[in-house]
Design an enzyme around this catalytic site. Structure first.
Site, PDB file in Angstrom:
ATOM      1  N   HIS A   1     -16.192  39.989  -9.092  1.00  0.00           N
ATOM      2  CA  HIS A   1     -17.172  40.126 -10.178  1.00  0.00           C
ATOM      3  C   HIS A   1     -18.309  39.115 -10.031  1.00  0.00           C
ATOM      4  CE1 HIS A   1     -13.581  41.723 -12.692  1.00  0.00           C
ATOM      5  NE2 HIS A   1     -14.310  42.760 -12.324  1.00  0.00           N
TER       6      HIS A   1
ATOM      7  N   ARG B   1      -3.675  45.652 -14.732  1.00  0.00           N
ATOM      8  CA  ARG B   1      -3.185  44.624 -13.791  1.00  0.00           C
ATOM      9  C   ARG B   1      -2.565  43.451 -14.536  1.00  0.00           C
ATOM     10  NH1 ARG B   1      -8.897  44.241 -10.760  1.00  0.00           N
ATOM     11  NH2 ARG B   1      -9.422  46.325 -11.496  1.00  0.00           N
TER      12      ARG B   1
ATOM     13  N   ASN C   1     -22.008  52.033  -7.484  1.00  0.00           N
ATOM     14  CA  ASN C   1     -20.897  51.136  -7.802  1.00  0.00           C
ATOM     15  C   ASN C   1     -19.631  51.992  -7.840  1.00  0.00           C
ATOM     16  OD1 ASN C   1     -18.981  49.497  -9.001  1.00  0.00           O
ATOM     17  ND2 ASN C   1     -20.327  48.769 -10.655  1.00  0.00           N
TER      18      ASN C   1
ATOM     19  N   GLU D   1     -24.726  44.760 -13.466  1.00  0.00           N
ATOM     20  CA  GLU D   1     -24.441  44.609 -12.042  1.00  0.00           C
ATOM     21  C   GLU D   1     -25.354  45.499 -11.207  1.00  0.00           C
ATOM     22  OE1 GLU D   1     -20.310  45.354 -13.246  1.00  0.00           O
ATOM     23  OE2 GLU D   1     -19.689  44.031 -11.630  1.00  0.00           O
TER      24      GLU D   1
ATOM     25  N   ARG E   1     -22.261  48.361  -4.262  1.00  0.00           N
ATOM     26  CA  ARG E   1     -21.363  47.287  -4.675  1.00  0.00           C
ATOM     27  C   ARG E   1     -20.123  47.325  -3.775  1.00  0.00           C
ATOM     28  NH1 ARG E   1     -16.937  47.021  -9.416  1.00  0.00           N
ATOM     29  NH2 ARG E   1     -16.455  44.814  -9.277  1.00  0.00           N
TER      30      ARG E   1
END
Ligand SMILES: Nc1ncnc2c1ncn2[C@@H]1O[C@H](COP(=O)(O)OP(=O)(O)O)[C@@H](O)[C@H]1O
Ligand SMILES: CC(=O)OP(=O)(O)O
Ligand SMILES: [Mg+2]
Length: 378
Positions: A161, A222, A13, A365, A72
């Site tokens: 996501h 962000r 990832n 994940e 990922r």
């Protein structure tokens, strides 16, 4: 119908500034190895270092036994809506999609290229953050601009996501002992990047991130949602060029821009030390979450469960409580005692009388990418 295949996967990832990895044997609950390399600037070098450390005789991992390497990939664009075996043309397509995920896809390609060089005879699979959002209805993924222009430039809401939203929503249904098909769930993935999903009958019907992972919730660095006219104004009034504004919105805004800290733990510390700016930052952060909960409850036509996940969602009881405060009229009641503390395992945090169940469910994940990668080559 979903079939579960077993195997061993190395999952990479490659994030915007870190690399998380796991070696997952799907027959076992815990990974054979896992780790995090932070402050990565060169993902190719980072992946090579990880593989070298896993090759050491005392690593506890037999790399010859790998079934697959799972990667990922944040942005799959319009091209990819399912896990995909990587060849040169797929790697090339992922590189080209970097314009739609400038913080993420370049690092993925560097990692993929290092891993393919190290394991040329093992299949590599890309699992896309966007894939779970391929089900969005047209009215949810379209922006109100000329559709010809939108099509020509691939302008639409992609959503990110997705591996996490999909995973925790399925876990939630299982924990509730219900069929996902009959549930309306809002999932809140609050990590360094953060996004919300509205999930009906097991499929995503709305998501807060857009063309890129910049839209929606307030994040570590962000902005999240902001009037696009701020771009024009900063250009005309402050003389910033497009790249400077891009950098400002993606890397120097959010919690970092508001407080000087991108990590929510530091924001809390600053609040304790009396910082007004940090207090306001937390209020903006939670207010934005509450806004999406209301919006998605309306889009879903009711609500059965809310799930908090990722770094902030799993660990921050103040954010969870404040984001859902005052929603009792809508059937959402968090129990402060059940909510208290960090959650290392799935925990129900709503009161018994709450019509909507509120859960904290740790995301995974990497394991989900392992499962999907193995299925793709089985
Ligand atoms: N104990 C904690 N309390 C509050 N926030 C936390 C805590 N631990 C981690 N976090 C938050 O989680 C973020 C990292 O989340 P994570 O899901 O690992 O993000 P990513 O995968 O994007 O790197 C940190 O930046 C921090 O804001
Ligand atoms: C899509 C995205 O924002 O990912 P991350 O949270 O890993 O930065
Ligand atoms: Mg993450």
């Amino acid at each position: 119908m979903s079939v579960n295949y077993n195997g061993i996967a190395l999952v990479l990832n490659c994030g915007s500034s870190s690399i998380k990895y796991q070696v997952v044997d799907t027959t076992q609950e815990a990974p054979l190895a896992s780790g995090l390399v932070e402050r990565v600037t060169d993902h190719n070098e980072g992946v090579r270092a990880i593989i070298e450390s896993l090759s050491a005789p005392d690593s506890g991992v037999d790399l010859d036994a790998l079934t697959v390497v799972g990667h990922r990939v944040v942005q799959g664009g319009a091209e990819f809506s399912a896990p995909t075996v990587i060849d040169d043309s797929v790697e090339d397509a992922i590189a080209k999609l970097a314009v739609l995920a400038p913080l993420h896809n370049p690092g993925h390609v560097a990692g993929i290229s290092a891993a393919r060089a190290a394991f040329p005879h093992i299949p590599h699979v890309a699992v896309f953050d966007t894939a779970f959002h391929a089900t969005l209805p047209e009215a949810a993924y379209s922006y109100a601009i000329d559709p010809h222009l939108a099509r020509e430039h691939g302008i639409r809401r992609y959503g990110f996501h997705g591996t996490s939203h999909g995973y925790v929503s399925r876990e939630c249904a299982e924990l509730m002992g219900r069929d996902p098909k009959e549930l309306r769930i809002i999932t809140l993935h609050l990590g360094n990047g953060a996004s919300a999903d509205a999930i009906k009958g097991g499929v995503a019907i709305d998501t807060s991130m857009g063309l890129t992972p910049l839209d929606g919730l307030v994040m570590g660095s962000r902005t999240g949602a902001i009037d696009p006219a701020v771009v024009f104004h900063l250009h005309r009034a402050a003389g910033l060029d497009i790249d400077e504004i891009d950098n400002l919105f993606n890397k120097r805004s959010g919690l970092l821009g508001l407080t000087g800290y991108s990590d929510m733990r530091d924001v809390h510390k600053a609040i304790e030390e009396g910082s007004h700016e940090a207090r306001v930052a937390l209020d903006i952060y939670c207010r934005r979450i509450k806004g999406y909960v209301g919006q998605y409850m309306a889009q879903l036509g009711g609500l059965d469960a809310i799930v908090f996940t990722a770094g902030v969602g799993e660990n921050d009881d103040i954010v969870r409580l404040q984001s859902l405060a005052g929603l009792e009229e809508f059937g959402i009641e968090v129990d402060p005692e059940l909510n208290a503390g960090r959650k290392k395992a799935a925990t129900l945090i709503s009161t018994e009388s709450s019509r909507v169940q509120v859960w904290v469910i740790p995301t995974n994940e990497e394991r989900e990418i392992a499962v999907q990668s193995i299925a793709a080559v089985s």
